[in-house]
Design an enzyme around this catalytic site. Structure first.
Site, PDB file in Angstrom:
ATOM      1  N   LYS A  34       9.352  13.748  26.086  1.00  0.00           N
ATOM      2  CA  LYS A  34       8.112  13.120  25.634  1.00  0.00           C
ATOM      3  C   LYS A  34       6.925  14.027  25.954  1.00  0.00           C
ATOM      4  O   LYS A  34       7.052  14.996  26.711  1.00  0.00           O
ATOM      5  CB  LYS A  34       7.933  11.767  26.322  1.00  0.00           C
ATOM      6  CG  LYS A  34       7.799  11.849  27.849  1.00  0.00           C
ATOM      7  CD  LYS A  34       7.675  10.479  28.469  1.00  0.00           C
ATOM      8  CE  LYS A  34       7.530  10.597  29.991  1.00  0.00           C
ATOM      9  NZ  LYS A  34       7.353   9.277  30.638  1.00  0.00           N
ATOM     10  N   ARG A 132       5.740  -3.206  34.001  1.00  0.00           N
ATOM     11  CA  ARG A 132       5.312  -2.470  32.805  1.00  0.00           C
ATOM     12  C   ARG A 132       6.170  -2.987  31.640  1.00  0.00           C
ATOM     13  O   ARG A 132       6.159  -4.164  31.348  1.00  0.00           O
ATOM     14  CB  ARG A 132       5.455  -0.960  33.010  1.00  0.00           C
ATOM     15  CG  ARG A 132       4.660  -0.417  34.188  1.00  0.00           C
ATOM     16  CD  ARG A 132       4.552   1.109  34.159  1.00  0.00           C
ATOM     17  NE  ARG A 132       5.824   1.772  33.934  1.00  0.00           N
ATOM     18  CZ  ARG A 132       5.981   3.093  33.871  1.00  0.00           C
ATOM     19  NH1 ARG A 132       4.924   3.893  34.007  1.00  0.00           N
ATOM     20  NH2 ARG A 132       7.164   3.628  33.676  1.00  0.00           N
ATOM     21  N   TYR A 262     -22.629  25.351  37.165  1.00  0.00           N
ATOM     22  CA  TYR A 262     -23.611  24.275  37.094  1.00  0.00           C
ATOM     23  C   TYR A 262     -24.036  23.805  38.478  1.00  0.00           C
ATOM     24  O   TYR A 262     -23.248  23.796  39.421  1.00  0.00           O
ATOM     25  CB  TYR A 262     -23.025  23.088  36.319  1.00  0.00           C
ATOM     26  CG  TYR A 262     -22.823  23.361  34.852  1.00  0.00           C
ATOM     27  CD1 TYR A 262     -23.901  23.470  33.996  1.00  0.00           C
ATOM     28  CD2 TYR A 262     -21.545  23.510  34.336  1.00  0.00           C
ATOM     29  CE1 TYR A 262     -23.715  23.719  32.632  1.00  0.00           C
ATOM     30  CE2 TYR A 262     -21.336  23.756  32.983  1.00  0.00           C
ATOM     31  CZ  TYR A 262     -22.433  23.854  32.142  1.00  0.00           C
ATOM     32  OH  TYR A 262     -22.243  24.100  30.804  1.00  0.00           O
ATOM     33  N   MET A 310     -15.836  23.523  30.734  1.00  0.00           N
ATOM     34  CA  MET A 310     -14.891  23.180  29.673  1.00  0.00           C
ATOM     35  C   MET A 310     -14.013  24.360  29.287  1.00  0.00           C
ATOM     36  O   MET A 310     -12.809  24.187  29.057  1.00  0.00           O
ATOM     37  CB  MET A 310     -15.635  22.677  28.433  1.00  0.00           C
ATOM     38  CG  MET A 310     -14.699  22.307  27.285  1.00  0.00           C
ATOM     39  SD  MET A 310     -15.541  21.691  25.815  1.00  0.00           S
ATOM     40  CE  MET A 310     -16.083  20.088  26.385  1.00  0.00           C
TER      41      MET A 310
END
Length: 371
Positions: A34, A132, A262, A310
Site C-alpha cells: 500500500k 478501527r 526563516y 518547502m
C-alpha cells in the site's frame, strides 16, 4: 543525476522477503505494498517480493489494486478499505479479494457478485480491540449468518478471517493477550456459523518475527519488507531498501552571528560554511525535525540548521571541504554514516512509516544499488 533522487535497493527487498518467509514458517507471506509500496514503488516491490517467497499482495484502496493488476501482477491480492459507494464490480473482475467488516459492505459485495456472475472472495475482518475497521463481537453472529447465506446462494466465498494487532512489539502486553483471546472467539464464531475460511491471518511484521502464536495461515509483512526493524531494541537482520540523497547546490562561508532561514530561528555561533541542499518538507523532510536532524556529506554527519523550508534545507558543514555538486545523503541503510529512516522518525517524533511514505513524488525513484 537529478538535484534529488531516491535509490531503492530491490536486493534488500528480496533479502527481507526471504528472511520474513523463513520466520513465518509454514504460513504464507503477504507483501503489503500500500501507499505505493511505502514510497518505494508498489509494482517493483511486489514483483521482487513475489519472486522471493511472498505469495500474496496487500493494498488499501481500489485504485492501488487495479493499478497492480494493470501492471501485470496476477498474484492473490487483498484490499481492505473502500468508500461506502464502492460497487466492487471492477475488483471482482480483476480477481481481488475483499475484506468485509460490516453487513452493508457484505451486502454490496454480494450484489456485485450477482451482477457480475463472479463469486466474490471475502475475508471477514474482526475488530479485536483496535476500534478501527472490522466488526465488533456483538456484530459477529449477524454478519457471519448472512455470510453463510450468501455462500449457500453461490455469491461469495468466505476465504479468510482476519484482524490487526495494536501492539505486537511487546510480547507480554495485556492488550495483546486480550486481542488473541478475541480473535480466537471470532474463529469460534465462524465455526458456529458453519463458515470454513481457509486463510486465517493476524500477524504484522513485528508479530511475524517474534510471535509464533499469531502466524496462523498467512502473515502480512509491511514495514519489515522495506528493511525497518519493527521491534524497538531488537534486530532481525533486515536491510533498509531506500536511500535519499541530493546534490549540494551552493556553499557560503559566513561569520558568527549569521541568521539562517526563516525567523531566523538559528544564528551561527562561529565562522562556518553553510551548504544549501534541495530537499524540503515537500520532499518528505519533516519540519518537526528542525534543530535535531542531520545529513551525511562525505560520510560525515552535519546538522540541518534553521527551519526546514518547502524546497530546501541548510546544512552547517563547519570546516568540512564541501563544494556544489557534492552529495548530501538524507537517509539510507546507515552503513556509510548516513542517518536511517528510524533516526529521522526519532527526530520528528513519528514512526519510520511516516518518513518513508512521506518522501515526495517529485523525487525520482531509481532501482538498484546507489551509484
Amino acid at each position: 543525476m537529478n538535484m534529488a533522487e531516491a535509490f531503492v535497493d530491490l536486493d534488500a527487498v528480496a533479502h527481507n522477503t526471504v528472511l520474513l518467509a523463513r520466520a513465518a514458517g509454514t504460513a504464507a507471506v503477504m507483501a503489503v505494498v500500500k501507499a505505493d509500496g511505502f514510497g518505494h514503488g508498489a509494482a517493483a516491490v511486489a514483483r521482487t517480493a513475489l519472486d522471493h517467497g511472498a505469495t500474496w499482495l496487500g493494498v488499501t484502496s481500489p485504485a492501488e489494486a487495479t493499478a497492480l493488476r494493470a501492471a501485470g501482477l496476477t498474484a492473490p491480492m487483498l484490499i481492505w478499505m473502500y468508500p461506502p459507494t464502492e460497487t466492487f464490480d471492477d475488483l471482482l473482475h480483476a480477481g481481488v479479494d475483499v475484506s468485509v467488516g460490516s453487513l452493508p459492505a457484505l451486502e454490496a459485495v454480494a450484489e456485485a457478485a450477482d451482477r457480475t456472475n463472479v463469486v466474490a472472495q471475502v475475508h471477514l475482518k474482526a475488530d479485536t480491540g483496535m476500534s478501527r475497521g472490522g466488526a465488533v463481537a456483538e456484530e459477529w453472529p449477524q454478519l457471519m449468518a448472512w455470510a453463510r447465506k450468501f455462500e449457500l446462494a453461490g455469491l461469495i466465498r468466505i476465504r479468510g478471517l482476519w484482524s490487526h494487532l495494536a501492539n505486537a512489539e511487546t510480547p507480554g502486553d495485556a492488550g495483546l493477550r486480550r486481542q488473541l483471546r478475541a480473535f480466537e472467539a471470532a474463529r469460534q464464531a465462524a465455526v458456529t456459523a458453519r463458515l470454513d475460511p481457509t486463510i486465517t491471518h493476524l500477524a504484522n511484521s513485528a508479530a511475524t518475527l517474534q510471535l509464533p502464536q499469531t502466524r496462523f495461515d498467512l502473515v502480512r509483512a509491511g514495514l519489515a519488507l522495506y528493511g525497518i526493524e519493527p521491534v524497538p531494541g531488537r534486530t532481525f537482520g533486515l536491510r533498509p531498501a531506500m536511500t535519499v540523497r541530493a546534490q549540494v547546490l551552493l556553499t557560503k562561508r559566513v561569520p558568527a552571528g549569521t541568521g539562517v532561514s526563516y525567523g531566523p530561528d538559528h544564528v551561527t555561533s562561529r565562522e562556518t560554511t553553510l551548504a544549501l541542499v534541495p530537499l524540503g518538507f515537500a520532499d518528505g523532510v519533516p519540519r518537526q525535525s528542525t534543530g535535531r536532524a542531520h545529513v551525511a556529506i562525505h560520510g560525515v554527519r552535519c546538522p540541518v540548521v534553521g527551519r526546514v523550508s518547502m524546497d530546501q534545507i541548510v546544512i552547517d558543514v563547519g570546516d568540512l571541504r564541501v563544494r556544489p555538486g557534492d552529495i548530501a545523503v538524507m537517509l539510507g541503510p546507515g552503513t556509510d554514516g548516513e542517518p536511517t529512516a528510524a533516526e529521522w522518525a526519532q527526530w520528528a517524533g513519528t514512526n519510520p512509516n511516516d518518513i518513508l511514505t512521506g518522501i515526495g513524488a517529485r523525487i525520482p525513484r531509481r532501482y538498484g544499488p546507489v551509484r
